[in-house]
Design a protein around this motif. Structure first.
Motif, short mmCIF file in Angstrom:
data_model
loop_
_atom_site.label_atom_id
_atom_site.label_comp_id
_atom_site.label_asym_id
_atom_site.label_seq_id
_atom_site.Cartn_x
_atom_site.Cartn_y
_atom_site.Cartn_z
N PHE A 643 37.45 48.87 45.52
CA PHE A 643 36.94 48.97 46.86
C PHE A 643 37.74 49.36 48.04
O PHE A 643 38.98 49.16 48.14
N THR A 644 37.09 49.55 49.25
CA THR A 644 37.68 49.68 50.33
C THR A 644 38.53 48.33 50.92
O THR A 644 37.90 47.44 50.66
N GLY A 645 39.70 48.88 51.10
CA GLY A 645 40.80 47.57 51.36
C GLY A 645 41.54 47.07 49.99
O GLY A 645 42.37 46.27 50.14
N ALA A 646 41.12 47.48 48.62
CA ALA A 646 42.00 46.96 47.70
C ALA A 646 43.10 47.90 47.36
O ALA A 646 43.02 48.87 46.63
N THR A 647 44.14 47.69 48.15
CA THR A 647 45.47 48.63 48.26
C THR A 647 46.28 48.33 47.03
O THR A 647 47.24 48.80 46.71
N GLN A 648 46.23 47.04 46.40
CA GLN A 648 46.77 46.81 45.08
C GLN A 648 46.10 45.84 44.04
O GLN A 648 45.06 45.43 44.51
N ARG A 649 46.52 45.99 42.79
CA ARG A 649 46.07 45.04 41.97
C ARG A 649 45.95 43.47 42.32
O ARG A 649 47.12 43.41 42.77
N ARG A 650 44.98 42.89 42.15
CA ARG A 650 45.14 41.48 42.51
C ARG A 650 44.72 40.67 41.21
O ARG A 650 43.47 41.20 40.76
N LEU A 651 45.29 39.48 40.81
CA LEU A 651 44.81 38.63 39.80
C LEU A 651 43.69 37.59 40.27
O LEU A 651 43.79 37.07 41.40
N GLY A 652 42.80 37.38 39.39
CA GLY A 652 41.81 36.80 39.90
C GLY A 652 41.97 35.16 39.56
O GLY A 652 43.01 35.02 38.70
N ARG A 653 41.18 34.29 39.87
CA ARG A 653 41.37 32.80 39.62
C ARG A 653 41.18 32.27 38.26
O ARG A 653 41.94 31.70 37.71
N VAL A 681 32.57 35.29 30.21
CA VAL A 681 33.71 34.55 29.97
C VAL A 681 33.50 33.50 28.86
O VAL A 681 34.15 32.94 28.27
N LEU A 682 32.36 32.57 29.30
CA LEU A 682 32.17 31.42 28.61
C LEU A 682 31.93 31.74 27.00
O LEU A 682 32.34 30.97 26.03
N GLN A 683 31.20 32.93 26.64
CA GLN A 683 30.94 33.29 25.27
C GLN A 683 32.16 33.96 24.51
O GLN A 683 32.22 33.61 23.52
N GLU A 684 32.65 34.81 25.27
CA GLU A 684 33.68 35.61 24.50
C GLU A 684 35.15 35.46 24.95
O GLU A 684 35.95 35.98 24.48
N ARG A 685 35.28 34.63 25.93
CA ARG A 685 36.73 34.41 26.52
C ARG A 685 37.37 35.62 26.96
O ARG A 685 38.54 35.82 27.01
N GLU A 686 36.64 36.73 27.56
CA GLU A 686 37.28 37.79 28.11
C GLU A 686 36.33 38.34 29.02
O GLU A 686 35.07 37.97 29.40
N PHE A 687 36.91 39.24 30.10
CA PHE A 687 36.23 39.90 31.25
C PHE A 687 37.17 40.97 31.67
O PHE A 687 38.19 41.50 31.05
N GLU A 688 36.38 41.72 32.49
CA GLU A 688 37.18 42.80 33.22
C GLU A 688 37.45 42.73 34.61
O GLU A 688 36.43 42.23 35.37
N ARG A 689 38.30 43.12 35.01
CA ARG A 689 38.72 43.20 36.65
C ARG A 689 37.57 44.10 37.37
O ARG A 689 37.24 45.21 36.77
N VAL A 690 37.36 43.69 38.75
CA VAL A 690 36.53 44.65 39.37
C VAL A 690 37.17 46.00 39.66
O VAL A 690 38.38 46.02 39.80
N GLY A 691 36.43 47.14 39.00
CA GLY A 691 37.00 48.52 39.15
C GLY A 691 37.83 48.74 38.11
O GLY A 691 38.50 49.96 37.97
N GLY A 692 38.02 47.94 36.93
CA GLY A 692 38.88 48.14 35.66
C GLY A 692 38.10 48.16 34.62
O GLY A 692 36.85 48.10 34.67
N SER A 693 38.35 48.73 33.65
CA SER A 693 37.78 49.03 32.11
C SER A 693 38.40 48.46 31.07
O SER A 693 37.93 48.40 29.91
N GLN A 694 39.63 47.79 31.03
CA GLN A 694 40.35 47.12 30.28
C GLN A 694 39.82 45.76 30.05
O GLN A 694 39.84 45.14 31.10
N SER A 695 39.52 45.01 28.95
CA SER A 695 38.92 43.58 28.87
C SER A 695 40.25 42.78 28.69
O SER A 695 41.47 43.25 27.90
#
Length: 884
Positions: A643-653, A681-695
Motif C-alpha cells: 500500500f502507499t507508504g509500504a517502502t519495505q517488508r515489515r514483520l507483523g506482531r 490463524v487460530l484454526q490453521e496456524r498460518e496467515f499471509e502478509r498484507v500484499g503477499g501470497s505466501q502462507s
C-alpha cells in the motif's frame, strides 16, 4: 524356433551390425548366443548348473534347471539343504561319492538320480558334470547339465512291467510293448532281435521280418554303425546294461539322433534270458548343442576382431578369455596372463589397488573402475581405464565378469598439466589475506585444500587438517547446527553462508562467517566448493554484550514494574490465580474478561510467565489504539509496495511472537476483515502478509482481553460467532476492585511504598481514615484509578504519613457540551425510527467505528457502552458501514 527380431533397428544400427568390430554388432551376437543357449536347453529338457566345491551348494542354475526342479526361474537356485531334500538319501550319498571320486581323479561325473517332490510326484534325472580346476590344480567347481529322463525311465518302467508278464503271455507282452510311448525291442541272449514294437516299425518303415535278427543295423547311420555294434557286442559279453547314441534312419530317409538303452533279463542262475531296450529321440538336444558350440565360436571371433582390449573372468575372478588385441599389446600368452598378479603386466605401484577393487567387486557383485598402467610388449607402460561389469543369470547371480581396457595415456598427461596449473593457483591463494578452503561435493564434505592463512590459524599442516576430526577445531554445537541448516543447500549446489566458532592453535574459539560457492563443470555438475572465511568474533562479542544489556534491562524493568506480582488475597482474586495456575502450562487460548483498569494485562503476563513459552517473546497489541486501516498490517505484517507508504517488508506482531505469546487487548474492537484473518490463524496456524501470497506458519499462543460484552456483540453481528468460540476456550473473568475490598489495604501499602521510593520520600504511616475512604469508594476506574490517586497523594505528601483529600473520591460528572446534551436528551425523546436514523448517520460518517476520539460515540456525545446498547436494541448492523 524363431530367432531374435532385428526389424526394429534403424538404418544406422544396421550399418553397425554389418561391421563385425562395432560394439552394436558384438552385443547383437552375444544376445543371439544367449538366446540360442536358452532355446537349446528348453528343447532338450536339460538345464545347466555351477556347483561350488569349497562352499558346497549351487552357485548358478539356468532357467530350465529351475523348471526341472519345480522352481520358478525368478527364485534362482535353492539353498543347499533344500536341494538335498529333493533327492532320496541313497541317491544323494551316491552323488556325493561320485563327486569325491571326480575331485580325487579329475574325472567327469555321470550319475542317475531321482527328484521326489512334496506332492508325491517323481522325476528321473541324469547329472553330467565336469570339474573346474584352478591354477593350483584343485577342483573348485563343477559345471554340468541335468537332463530330465523321466520319459525314458517311464518307458523303462513300462518295459520292466511288461517283462514280468512276458513269462505268462508272449502275445500280451508284445501288445504292451507296442503301446508304450517309446521305440522298444527284445533280443535273445546272443543279441539276435526277435521283436521290435510298432513304434519302432512305424519310424523305420521296416517290416517285422526285416527288423529281426541283425536287420536293425541297416537303419543306423554308416558313421555310427561300427561303434554302436561293437559296443552292443561288448555288453552282450559282459551281461551289463548298455547305453549309446546313434543316428537312426527314418522311413523317409532322414536320420535323427537317438539314445539307445538296453537291460538284460536274468534268470535265477544269473544267465541272460532276454535283452530289452528302448531308443529315445534326442535330435532337438543335439541341434541345440551344435548351435551353442557355433555361438561360442562366433563370440570369440567377434571379440577377437574388436579394436579394444577385452577379457572375461570367471565369477571368482580367474581369467578365462582374452582377445587377440590384448595378447598382442602385452606380448604374453594366455597361460602366462592367468598369473597376471605375479607378472610385470601391471605396474607394481598400481597392483595393490587393482587387486583390491577386483576382490571388492567379487564380494559385492558391483561394477568397478580403476586406473592402472599396463606394460606394452616393448616395455613401455601406458595408462588405461579398466571397467569391470558383471554378467548375471536370471536369478541375479554373477556368472562372469567382462572387462574393457581403454587407453587414457593422453588424458593422464593433460591432467598432469592441470595439476601443475592448480599448484600455481594454490600458491597465489596462500598469499591471500583471508582463509580459503576447498571441499569436495560429496555428502561428507571431503576436505581437499586449505590456504596457508587457514592452516596457520588452526595450527595444522594440510595433511593433518584433512585427516583431523572436525570436532577438534569446530565448536561441537556449531558443527551440528551448520550441518543441519546447510546440508540441503550443499547437496543441491546452492551458494550459502553460515557462522561457526573455530578453535585456533592457542586453544581459543573465535567466530567466523563462511561464504560457500560452488564451481561447476560444463554439464552443470558441482565439482568443487570454495569457502571464504571472515573473522567476525569482534562483531559477535558486541552483539552478545548488547544482548546481555537488553536482558539486564528487561530484568530491571520487570522488577520496577507494578505488574511483576499480583497483589491481594481476597477469595475473588484467589479464584483467578487458581485459574491462571491451571491454564498456564497448557497451550490453550485464554479470553480475559473484566472492566477497564482491573489488570487484564497483568493476568496475561502471569499466564505467559508460568507457561512453557516463558523464555520467548510476550507481544502486546492494543487493538483499539490502532487505526482500522492499519490493524491488519500491524498484526500480520506487509510486503513492500502492499500500500502507499509500504517502502519495505515489515514483520507483523504474530511473526515477532513466534514460539511465544501474543496478547490481543481490546480484541472486541477488531474490524470484521481482521477477525476473519485472526480466525484462520487460530484454526490453521498460518496467515499471509498484507500484499503477499505466501502462507506463513506460526506457533503462537493467543491471549485475548476485552471489557466489552462479546455475547451481545455476537448477537448484534459486530463480532464473529466462530471467532468468539475460538477465543473463549478458557475464559477468566477478573473481579472489579469494588468486589475485592479486602485487597485494598495491601494494594495501598504496595503502591505507597513504590511511589514513595520513586519520589525519594519515606512514608511509614497510612491514616485509618484514608483506608476507610478507599474501602468505601466504588473505584469505577478500578486499580488504575487507585494507582493514580496514590501517586497524586504521595507527590503532595510532606511528612511520613500518607493521606488523601476526601474530595478526590467524590464522583463528578463532566460538564455536558451543548451538542452532547442535545443529542443525548434528543435521543431519549425520539422514537425508534428517528433514533435509528441519527445513529446510522453517525456510523456512516465514522466508517462503522464506535470507540475512540473519531468514533460514532464521540460524535454523538454519548458513552460507548450506551451506543453499543442502543445499536443492539435497534438491531443495527454496524459492519455494513465499514466499507462506506
Amino acid at each position: 524356433m524363431t530367432e531374435p527380431d532385428n526389424a526394429g533397428l534403424a538404418e544406422t544400427g544396421k550399418n553397425h551390425l554389418d561391421d563385425p568390430q562395432s560394439p552394436t554388432h558384438v552385443e547383437e551376437q552375444l544376445r543371439r548366443t544367449q538366446y540360442y543357449l536358452t532355446e537349446a536347453e528348453k528343447l532338450s529338457h536339460s538345464g545347466s548348473f555351477v556347483w561350488d566345491v569349497r562352499h558346497p551348494g549351487p552357485v548358478y542354475w539356468s532357467a530350465e534347471m529351475c523348471r526341472i526342479h519345480g522352481r520358478d526361474p525368478a527364485q534362482g537356485p535353492p539353498p543347499f539343504e533344500e536341494d538335498r531334500a529333493l533327492q532320496p538319501p541313497e541317491d544323494w550319498a551316491g552323488l556325493m561319492a561320485a563327486a569325491e571320486k571326480s575331485i580325487r581323479d579329475k574325472t567327469d561325473i555321470d550319475y542317475d538320480s531321482q527328484l521326489r517332490f512334496p506332492d508325491g510326484s517323481i522325476k528321473n534325472i541324469r547329472i553330467v558334470a565336469h570339474p573346474v580346476v584352478n591354477s593350483a590344480g584343485d577342483v573348485v567347481q563343477f559345471v554340468g547339465t541335468t537332463i530330465d529322463v523321466t520319459e525314458q525311465h517311464r518307458a523303462k518302467a513300462a518295459l520292466d512291467s511288461a517283462l514280468t508278464k512276458i513269462r505268462k503271455s508272449e502275445v500280451h507282452l508284445r501288445t504292451i510293448i507296442d503301446t508304450i510311448p517309446a521305440m522298444a525291442w527284445c533280443t535273445l541272449p546272443d543279441g539276435f532281435t526277435e521283436f521290435n514294437n510298432q513304434r519302432w516299425l512305424d519310424y523305420t518303415g521296416l517290416s517285422a521280418e526285416e527288423g529281426r535278427g541283425w536287420g536293425w543295423t541297416t537303419t543306423i547311420h554308416p558313421e555310427d554303425s561300427e561303434e554302436l555294434i561293437d559296443m552292443w557286442r561288448d555288453r552282450i559279453a559282459s551281461k551289463k546294461p548298455a547305453e549309446g547314441e546313434a543316428r537312426i534312419r527314418r522311413f523317409d530317409g532322414e536320420y535323427r539322433w537317438f539314445i539307445c538303452r538296453s537291460e538284460p533279463l536274468m534268470d535265477e542262475q544269473g544267465s541272460v534270458v532276454r535283452w530289452y531296450g528302448t531308443a529315445t529321440d534326442i535330435e532337438d538336444r543335439k541341434r541345440a548343442e551344435d548351435r551353442l558350440r557355433s555361438s561360442e565360436q562366433n563370440f570369440r571371433l567377434i571379440v577377437n576382431s574388436m579394436p579394444g582390449f577385452v577379457c572375461t573372468l570367471t565369477a571368482s575372478g580367474e581369467i578365462e578369455f582374452v582377445n587377440n588385441q590384448t595378447l598382442e599389446y602385452l606380448g604374453k600368452p594366455l597361460d602366462e596372463l592367468k598369473n597376471w598378479a605375479l607378472s610385470d603386466a601391471v605396474y607394481h605401484d598400481d597392483l595393490p589397488e587393482v587387486i583390491t577393487t577386483l576382490k571388492t567387486s567379487i564380494a559385492t557383485g558391483e561394477p568397478s573402475d580403476v586406473e592402472l598402467r599396463l606394460r606394452r610388449a616393448d616395455g613401455i607402460y601406458r595408462w588405461f581405464l579398466l571397467r569391470r561389469v558383471p554378467q548375471r543369470d536370471s536369478y541375479g547371480h554373477v556368472v562372469r565378469w567382462y572387462t574393457l581396457l581403454t587407453d587414457m595415456e593422453d588424458r593422464k598427461q593433460a591432467e598432469d598439466k592441470i595439476r601443475r596449473s592448480e599448484a600455481e593457483f594454490r600458491q597465489i591463494v596462500d598469499f591471500a589475506p583471508q582463509s580459503v578452503v576447498v571441499l569436495a561435493p560429496d555428502r561428507g564434505r571431503t576436505r581437499l585444500y586449505a590456504n596457508q592463512m587457514a592452516l596457520d590459524y588452526l595450527g595444522f599442516t594440510l595433511e593433518e587438517w584433512q585427516n583431523a576430526d572436525r570436532h577438534e577445531y569446530i565448536y561441537q554445537d556449531d558443527w551440528e547446527r551448520v550441518t543441519r541448516e546447510t546440508q540441503d543447500k550443499f547437496l543441491s549446489g546452492l551458494p550459502h553462508e553460515c557462522e561457526a566458532r573455530f578453535r585456533g592453535k592457542d586453544g581459543k574459539y573465535r567466530w567466523f562467517l563462511m561464504r560457500l560457492n560452488p564451481v561447476r563443470d560444463e554439464q552443470g555438475h558441482v565439482t568443487r566448493w570454495y569457502s571464504a572465511t571472515t573473522d567476525i568474533d569482534d562483531r559477535k562479542q558486541a552483539e552478545q554484550r548488547l544482548q546481555n544489556e537488553n536482558i539486564a534491562l528487561r530484568e530491571e524493568v520487570d522488577q520496577a514494574s507494578m505488574f511483576e506480582e499480583i497483589v491481594g488475597s481476597s477469595p475473588a482474586l484467589r479464584r483467578v490465580i487458581s485459574q491462571v495456575a491451571k491454564v498456564a502450562p497448557a497451550d490453550s487460548t485464554v479470553l480475559i474478561l473484566g472492566e477497564t483498569g482491573t489488570g487484564k494485562e497483568l493476568i496475561a503476563r502471569a499466564i505467559h510467565n508460568r507457561s512453557n513459552r516463558s523464555t520467548r517473546a510476550f507481544v502486546r497489541v492494543n487493538c483499539a489504539a490502532i487505526p482500522q486501516s492499519l490493524i491488519a498490517s500491524e498484526l500480520f505484517g506487509h510486503e513492500k509496495g502492499a500500500f502507499t507508504g509500504a517502502t519495505q517488508r515489515r514483520l507483523g506482531r504474530f511473526e515477532l511472537a513466534h514460539e511465544g505469546t501474543i496478547f490481543l487487548d481490546e480484541v472486541g474492537e477488531l474490524p470484521a476483515e481482521t477477525q476473519i484473518t485472526l480466525l484462520r490463524v487460530l484454526q490453521e496456524r498460518e496467515f499471509e502478509r498484507v500484499g503477499g501470497s505466501q502462507s506463513i506458519s506460526v506457533d503462537v499462543r493467543v491471549l485475548a482481553a476485552t471489557n466489552r460484552n462479546l455475547n451481545a456483540a455476537v448477537d448484534s453481528g459486530n463480532f464473529r460467532q466462530d471467532l468468539f468460540y475460538r477465543l473463549n476456550v478458557f475464559p477468566i473473568e477478573i473481579p472489579p476492585l469494588r468486589e475485592r475490598i479486602d485487597d485494598i489495604p495491601v494494594l495501598v501499602e504496595y503502591l505507597v511504598e513504590r511511589y514513595a521510593k520513586k519520589a525519594g520520600k519515606k512514608i511509614t504511616n497510612i491514616t485509618k481514615k484514608t483506608l476507610e475512604l478507599f474501602r468505601a469508594y466504588a473505584w469505577p476506574g478500578n486499580i488504575r484509578e487507585l494507582q493514580n490517586v496514590v501517586e497524586r497523594a504521595v507527590v503532595l505528601s510532606d511528612g511520613d504519613t500518607f493521606w488523601v483529600d476526601e474530595s478526590w473520591l467524590e464522583r463528578k460528572q463532566p460538564p455536558e457540551s451543548p451538542r452532547s446534551s442535545m443529542v443525548d436528551k434528543g435521543l431519549l425523546r425520539l422514537d425508534a425510527d428517528r433514533e435509528r436514523e441519527i445513529i446510522e448517520a453517525a456510523l456512516a460518517e465514522t466508517g462503522g467505528r464506535i470507540a475512540g476520539p473519531s468514533g460514532a460515540a464521540a460524535k454523538l456525545g454519548i458513552p460507548r457502552q450506551t451506543l453499543d446498547s442502543k445499536i443492539s436494541i435497534l438491531g443495527i448492523k454496524k459492519n455494513r458501514f465499514k466499507s462506506a
